[in-house]
Scaffold this active site. Structure first.
Site, PDB file in Angstrom:
ATOM      1  N   CYS A  66       1.363  -4.387 -10.575  1.00 25.97           N
ATOM      2  CA  CYS A  66       2.365  -4.981 -11.453  1.00 25.97           C
ATOM      3  C   CYS A  66       1.744  -6.100 -12.285  1.00 25.97           C
ATOM      4  CB  CYS A  66       3.515  -5.536 -10.613  1.00 25.97           C
ATOM      5  SG  CYS A  66       4.820  -6.261 -11.615  1.00 25.97           S
ATOM      6  N   GLU A  95       0.822  -1.210   0.000  1.00 21.02           N
ATOM      7  CA  GLU A  95       0.000   0.000   0.000  1.00 21.02           C
ATOM      8  C   GLU A  95       0.859   1.263   0.000  1.00 21.02           C
ATOM      9  OE1 GLU A  95      -3.018  -0.229  -0.665  1.00 21.02           O
ATOM     10  OE2 GLU A  95      -3.465  -2.320  -0.192  1.00 21.02           O
TER      11      GLU A  95
HETATM   12 ZN   LIG Z   1      -2.923  -2.552  -4.601  1.00 25.37          ZN
HETATM   13 ZN   LIG Z   2       6.518  -5.656 -10.155  1.00 22.13          ZN
END
Ligand SMILES: [Zn+2]
Ligand SMILES: [Zn+2]
Length: 359
Positions: free
Chosen positions: A265, A255
């Protein structure tokens, strides 16, 4: 089980970019650091695995988002980075984290130490813990799970007002469950990236939250008692275990990563992967993939070796309170070692990375 696989070219571009300025910035990195980061796209790499998908409810399938490569991160005009006079991460504990004051105090110190190693180079400062009543937030009993919940948005307002001058960000942590608005069941956390403020709950990370043994259930609040914060006095907190600590560390760093402008990601198995449910959050690793690591390094400016060594030290130091004995005078001996069992595998992984950087 499906695997999200990207070509060598895609990963290399996501990491280094094709922008000449960013390529030359990359080439200025230490050779050992580049050797490690390049593991992102080496065909036979084993340090950074692909993202695996296990069900339709997994984050990537259920929340299509645009991916963010290094160049997009770097050129994001809204991204906030620490500046010389704003290099502190403040942690504000709301309510108790453990069922005694000592456990609560130790727990928050473990989290502080972890964040300090993870965001190596920044200072992490603890604000004096406050009871729920100090925030003046709304609260309720959840109709389904019957546990107490506090209003996330009200806590954010409280934190924003408390944010110190030298803060890069201020994050609230609590063992009480959160809700964002009346119509929602719950939320793990909420943040305002522009304000550099976040609130995260570890309530659902205890081993018993979803079990029939869960002791955090309360009967419906009496009419008029929804402003009486006495219900939070001695309210249930989950037992402190290594898994609870690991999940808390993971959530907190994921976070805070968002506050640095790192988006979810989609490149490799990574701490910054989105997660839709606890099983998926557990599957997500503690480490950043090379692309996200370059983003964080660019924002903070740490040396990768020093950062990895700090993380290993945090795992190895079971007391984590240098110079402070855990024996507490007449209260008797309180031996509270940091429960790091769940981190051992990660430690071995970091040592492998260190070997690559230092080859
Ligand atoms: Zn997140
Ligand atoms: Zn990553």
């Amino acid at each position: 089980m499906e695997t999200v696989r990207h070509s060598e070219h895609t990963l290399k571009t996501a990491l280094i970019s094709e922008n000449p300025r960013l390529v030359s910035q990359y080439e200025k990195l230490d050779a050992g650091e580049r050797r490690l980061l390049n593991e992102a796209f080496k065909p036979d790499h084993d340090l950074f695995g692909p993202i695996t998908l296990h069900s339709q409810s997994d984050w990537i399938i259920s929340h299509p988002e645009a991916p963010q490569d290094f160049e997009q991160f770097f050129s994001d005009p809204y991204r906030k980075a620490p500046s010389p006079d704003k290099r502190s991460i403040y942690i504000q504990c709301i309510g108790s984290l453990g069922n005694t004051r000592i456990i609560s105090e130790e727990y928050i110190k473990w989290l502080k130490g972890y964040c300090e190693a993870f965001f190596y180079g920044l200072t992490v400062k603890l604000l004096e813990p406050v009871p729920v009543s100090a925030t003046r937030c709304s609260f309720r009993v959840n109709d389904n799970t019957q546990n107490l919940q506090i209003h996330a948005g009200h806590i954010l307002k409280f934190l924003k007002k408390k944010k110190p001058e030298d803060a890069f960000c201020i994050v609230g942590i609590t063992m009480i469950d959160l809700y964002p608005r009346d119509s929602w069941n719950f939320v793990f956390g909420q943040a305002s990236l522009t304000d550099g403020v976040g609130i995260f709950s570890f309530a659902r990370y205890g081993s018993d939250f979803y079990s029939s043994r869960y002791e955090g259930r309360v009967s419906k609040l009496q009419k008029g008692s929804s402003s009486d914060y006495a219900v939070f006095d001695n309210y249930y907190t989950p037992q402190v275990t290594s898994v609870l600590l690991l999940r808390s560390c993971k959530t907190l760093t994921h976070e805070i990563g968002h506050i640095f402008g790192l988006r979810h990601c989609q490149w490799l198995a990574c701490l910054m992967q989105g997660s839709n449910h606890l099983e998926e959050a557990d599957r997500r690793p503690l480490n950043l993939c090379p692309i996200c690591l370059r983003k964080l390094q660019c924002a903070i400016g740490f040396n990768i070796i020093e950062r990895y060594k700090a993380l290993v030290r945090w795992i190895e130091d079971e007391s984590d309170s240098p110079g402070v004995s855990t024996k507490r005078g007449r209260e008797g001996t309180v031996d509270l070692p940091k429960p790091v069992d769940a981190f051992k595998e990660w430690k071995e992984w970091i040592i492998k990375c260190l070997a690559v950087v230092q080859k």
